[in-house]
Design an enzyme around this catalytic site. Structure first.
Site, PDB file in Angstrom:
ATOM      1  N   CYS A  45      27.455 -59.882 -15.467  1.00  0.00           N
ATOM      2  CA  CYS A  45      28.282 -60.798 -14.656  1.00  0.00           C
ATOM      3  C   CYS A  45      28.458 -62.136 -15.360  1.00  0.00           C
ATOM      4  O   CYS A  45      29.528 -62.757 -15.277  1.00  0.00           O
ATOM      5  CB  CYS A  45      27.624 -61.036 -13.293  1.00  0.00           C
ATOM      6  SG  CYS A  45      27.301 -59.539 -12.386  1.00  0.00           S
TER       7      CYS A  45
HETATM    8  C1  BEZ Z   1      24.511 -57.072 -14.446  1.00  0.00           C
HETATM    9  O1  BEZ Z   1      25.240 -57.550 -13.601  1.00  0.00           O
HETATM   10  O2  BEZ Z   1      24.312 -57.603 -15.503  1.00  0.00           O
HETATM   11  C2  BEZ Z   1      23.894 -55.746 -14.172  1.00  0.00           C
HETATM   12  C3  BEZ Z   1      23.693 -55.376 -12.870  1.00  0.00           C
HETATM   13  C4  BEZ Z   1      23.110 -54.134 -12.626  1.00  0.00           C
HETATM   14  C5  BEZ Z   1      22.772 -53.283 -13.678  1.00  0.00           C
HETATM   15  C6  BEZ Z   1      22.997 -53.679 -14.975  1.00  0.00           C
HETATM   16  C7  BEZ Z   1      23.569 -54.928 -15.227  1.00  0.00           C
END
Ligand code: BEZ
Length: 211
Positions: A45
């Site tokens: 994100c």
């Molecule tokens: C992320 O948002 O970075 C993420 C969330 C869940 C699993 C892997 C990455």
């Protein structure tokens, strides 16, 4: 129930990092992109929101207002933005909704309980000036979205809305477009002065009309 193409995008009022947002009022007559991410302070994100910020001029050029959503609180968003700006060498320049009560997530069906009970998935909705849903995309938490692809689809949507052309497989900006089936060949020849190539009566191409 899931939102489908052509549905009216739901209106809402929510708290964001840029104050209270009345969604329709905020959109005005612009195109919009509302997109969700699973959680603050997560790696994928962080890159996505940084990338979106760095593409500000590309979204603006297309008249698209951008807004992010997650179920984390406002204070968390504000702290995380500092990290995004630092690590992605950008300045987050769009509002992020703090959807703690999941109002927006539920309206837009952004929580897929078999993927995660609590977190929003990576949903994207592109909304036209008529407030109708023009594009839906859903990515899993572990895959960052391709924002070049989102811009490419917006280009295609806007060409269709403004010029009655569609775009072929793997089309990129600048390449030939397809005359939509609703336009007769006779009308197409008048409408597209750069020329119409009739490959088949149902497959007619023309240079991108807005260049
Ligand atoms: C992320 O948002 O970075 C993420 C969330 C869940 C699993 C892997 C990455």
């Amino acid at each position: 129930m899931a939102l489908r193409l052509g549905d009216i995008a739901p209106d809402f009022t929510a708290q964001s990092t840029e104050g209270t947002i009345h969604f329709y009022e905020w959109l005005g007559n612009s195109w919009g992109m509302i997109f969700s991410h699973p959680a603050d302070f997560t790696p994928v994100c962080t890159t996505e929101l940084g990338r979106t910020a760095s593409l500000k001029s590309e979204f603006e050029k297309r008249g698209v207002k951008v807004i992010a959503v997650s179920v984390d609180p406002l204070e968390s968003h504000s702290e995380w933005i500092k990290d995004i700006n630092e690590t992605q060498q950008t300045t987050v320049n769009f509002p992020m909704i703090a959807d703690q009560d999941r109002q927006v997530a539920e309206l837009y069906d952004m929580i897929h309980p078999n993927a995660s009970e609590k977190a929003t998935v990576r949903s994207v909705f592109v909304i036209g000036p008529d407030k109708k849903v023009k594009l839906t995309l859903t990515y899993p938490a572990s895959t960052g979205r391709n924002f070049n692809e989102i811009l490419r689809v917006i280009d295609s949507l806007q060409l269709t809305a403004n010029y009655q052309v569609a775009t072929p497989a793997d089309w990129q900006a600048g390449e030939d477009c397809i005359v939509v089936p609703a336009v007769s060949t006779e009308d197409a020849i008048k409408k597209f002065p750069k020329g119409v190539t009739i490959v088949k009566p149902y497959l007619r191409t023309t240079p991108q009309p807005n260049l």
